[in-house]
Design an enzyme around this catalytic site. Sequence first.
Site, PDB file in Angstrom:
ATOM      1  N   ALA A 175      16.146  53.912 129.729  1.00 60.10           N
ATOM      2  CA  ALA A 175      15.686  52.902 130.691  1.00 60.10           C
ATOM      3  C   ALA A 175      14.276  52.433 130.358  1.00 60.10           C
ATOM      4  CB  ALA A 175      15.717  53.508 132.097  1.00 60.10           C
ATOM      5  N   HIS A 176      13.864  51.372 131.059  1.00 60.42           N
ATOM      6  CA  HIS A 176      12.491  50.861 130.949  1.00 60.42           C
ATOM      7  C   HIS A 176      12.131  50.517 129.506  1.00 60.42           C
ATOM      8  CE1 HIS A 176      11.486  53.464 134.748  1.00 60.42           C
ATOM      9  NE2 HIS A 176      12.208  52.409 135.041  1.00 60.42           N
ATOM     10  N   HIS A 177      12.978  49.768 128.846  1.00 58.40           N
ATOM     11  CA  HIS A 177      12.703  49.450 127.444  1.00 58.40           C
ATOM     12  C   HIS A 177      11.359  48.747 127.274  1.00 58.40           C
ATOM     13  CE1 HIS A 177      17.183  49.964 126.819  1.00 58.40           C
ATOM     14  NE2 HIS A 177      16.618  50.825 126.012  1.00 58.40           N
ATOM     15  N   ASN A 218      17.776  47.082 133.300  1.00 60.81           N
ATOM     16  CA  ASN A 218      16.715  47.351 134.270  1.00 60.81           C
ATOM     17  C   ASN A 218      16.172  46.091 134.918  1.00 60.81           C
ATOM     18  OD1 ASN A 218      15.724  50.044 132.389  1.00 60.81           O
ATOM     19  ND2 ASN A 218      15.837  50.164 134.598  1.00 60.81           N
ATOM     20  N   HIS A 263      12.584  55.183 128.178  1.00 63.04           N
ATOM     21  CA  HIS A 263      12.489  56.437 128.902  1.00 63.04           C
ATOM     22  C   HIS A 263      13.849  57.121 128.873  1.00 63.04           C
ATOM     23  CE1 HIS A 263       8.810  55.081 131.426  1.00 63.04           C
ATOM     24  NE2 HIS A 263       8.431  55.965 130.535  1.00 63.04           N
TER      25      HIS A 263
END
Lengths: 573, 234
Positions: free
Chosen positions: A501-503, A85, A333
Amino acid sequence: MATQKADVVIVGVGAAGGIIAAELAKAGMKVIGLERGPKLSTASFQSLDELRYFQRQETRPHPKKQPVTWRANASVRATPIAQQNNGNQAGGGTVHYGTLSWRFHEDDFRVRSQTSERYGAKSIPEESSAIDWPISYADLEPYYDQAEREVGVSGKAGNIKGQKIEGGNIFEAPRDRDYPMPPLFVDQAGRIFEEGAKKLGLHPFASPRAIASEPYKGRAACTYCTFCQSFGCFVGAKGSIMVTKLPEAEASNNFTLITGAMVNKVNTDTAGKATGVTYWGIDGSENVVEADIVILGAFIYDNIRLLLLSKTAKHPDGLGNSTGHVGKHLMAHIGARAFSIYDDRHVNIFMGPSAQRHTIDDFNADNFDHKDLGFIRGAQISVSPADLAAGPIGAAGSLTPPPGTPRWGAAYRDFLSTYYTRFAAINAQTENLPYADQMIDLDPNVRDMYGLPAPRLTYDWRRPAESKRLAFMQQKLLEIGKAMGASKVWLGASSPGSPGAHHQGGARMGSDPRDSVVNSFGQTWDIPNLFVVGSATHPTMSGFNPTLTIEALAFRTAEAIATRYRKSPGPLV
Amino acid sequence: MGEHDEARRAFLLKSAVGVGAMAGTALPGEALARARGRHGGEAKAVESAPAKTTSAHGGTENRGLFLNEDEFATVAAFAERLMPGAPGKAGAKEAGVANYIDQALAGAYSDQQEFYRHGLKALDAQSNELHGDAFLYLKPEQQDAVVTALEAGKAPAFSWPAAQAFFNTLRTHTMEGMFSDPVYGGNRDFAGWKLVGFPGAQRLYTQADMLSTEPFKRAAIGLQSVEKTSNRRG
């Protein structure tokens, strides 16, 4: 080898690091920013080229040269994830992000307390390590306001000082004033999503996005081209740190940006205090920056890796890790997706800013009753192209054809050629809970182009409560798609156990050093002159995109350093 | 040459006109070389010939950047099964997908050269096993059966790359060749964009454009288009 000195050295100048660099430099502190990627500008992005930026990911770390690996559990070997990301240039991920700019809900900051109060403590999965944030929404509100104005967010308020406003997000936490710019134009996909959601009694609204809907602070307004998520903006309408805060930092004359600089170690002295960092320069040289304050502003992968790589006799498990929480409580997410097609109209979803255009917040956070659902928390549900980016390469990759239609051959060709201009995707971006065994460590098998061990994610989101949440959202997506008047609605292929995603997490903030790595300012409990900023510090994640929260926290940290720490170095809490 | 070989030669020449004409590469000489290889005992890979420039099917000729003639024709045939052409509907050959892939393998994807070499060898081995000839010389429905086996991971001739990995990569690269800007060597004359109705690098859409339920009408714009629209509104 060169040695430079500064008041502050910042590793990574993206959403968090770029803001802190600008604010501290403007306050008169000498700041050096180290960035492993290049420095680009709006002029760099004149090629509206899906292959280059979406498919080949030019603004992101290279998945083979700068790998981050993932495995579902400790019994299998990790392999590099296909797409990261974060960004790989000054300005970081804000150069290519989809610009979704949310304030978290009030209960996003107190998941454990809110859930216990409303449903009883037993409704929180036993293994989840969720803790409340050490600050509330109210603490962060002024900084959210500052971030919205400085990066330039377009949207419509849904709650000003408790007054609910139709057409905005009525579930949002109370804000002091409206967004600085009106929402972007609605497109066909947004309109049919709005109509469909309203039929179901839901509350759709134009997603707040850091895109100038009108000329703003010397920047041009959006021209609604296709090339948004994954791309740098060719007119500078996107509120990236590259076009907002970095120019401020440079104008201060107190900021030095060094690009092509790969930081490999945070240096500490025998007393355990941070003294600066070591980095490899673009020419391969090894260099040192000595500084009074060290701020790790890279994405969570590199922030965690640096903490672990910088271990010493004094910090045998890595920096900030005296209570063993570095790298743990990782979250991502996970997306559910439905596709809808329309035989009676063209949707032409390739037009306009691409990501998460219109949204409903009805099934996010604790905005709905979770009694007897078997899960807590929710998801942001939005209408989008197939893969947030809108071109046909993305559609060919992500728009899975309906059951019964193959992925290739004449039938596939006819499906794609008929429906590329007649489809909309509906996405649920689910909040997932932290667990201590969801973690990042150093991969013993994979090294990056610098010879450093790759950050390794160990993580399988498919726990019972998380799976139930996803299945619930999938049903909602199908209902919304039908209400949108689609000829057909079907679920996109879910990728079992995929890394998402969006760790967030890995260096979480807390009120107690025993269960966290940093305080609410990102200051490590162990080393008061070492800060970690960005989404690594989030104790829980919300179903909303994290960028505006990262930015608000960065403004708050910068203010505390400039006004308090500078006068009296030491713990801020 | 025995009688069998004569029949074989006639068949191959026909193939060259049929399948081969689409590929623009499976020229009689080569087909003969292949036949000799197969039937003369020792099978040898046909060396890459210099670029052919006389193809009647522009955009499908091998420019010789990385793939040899056989590999190029095989990639072109495989891509055409993934995105077959039909009257009024451009397929992978018309769009020049193999040329895109050849260019990519010589440049941005040079780290995948061996993946392709090994994969194409395994593809021919699998084709031989299932239908008794190299992929390029199979009938379309036989080729489809081979592709189906790869997609399902049921192609024992593959070890590295795995059959599904090879299928997925070819599919991804075929779509890239269909839909990336023509500067990359595929999407010839915007064939792929026209197929799906994508107008390319448009720099501006109006609110009326975005709310329209009709097809978008302005001509496609590529990176090399001379025509420029204004960068800014208002």
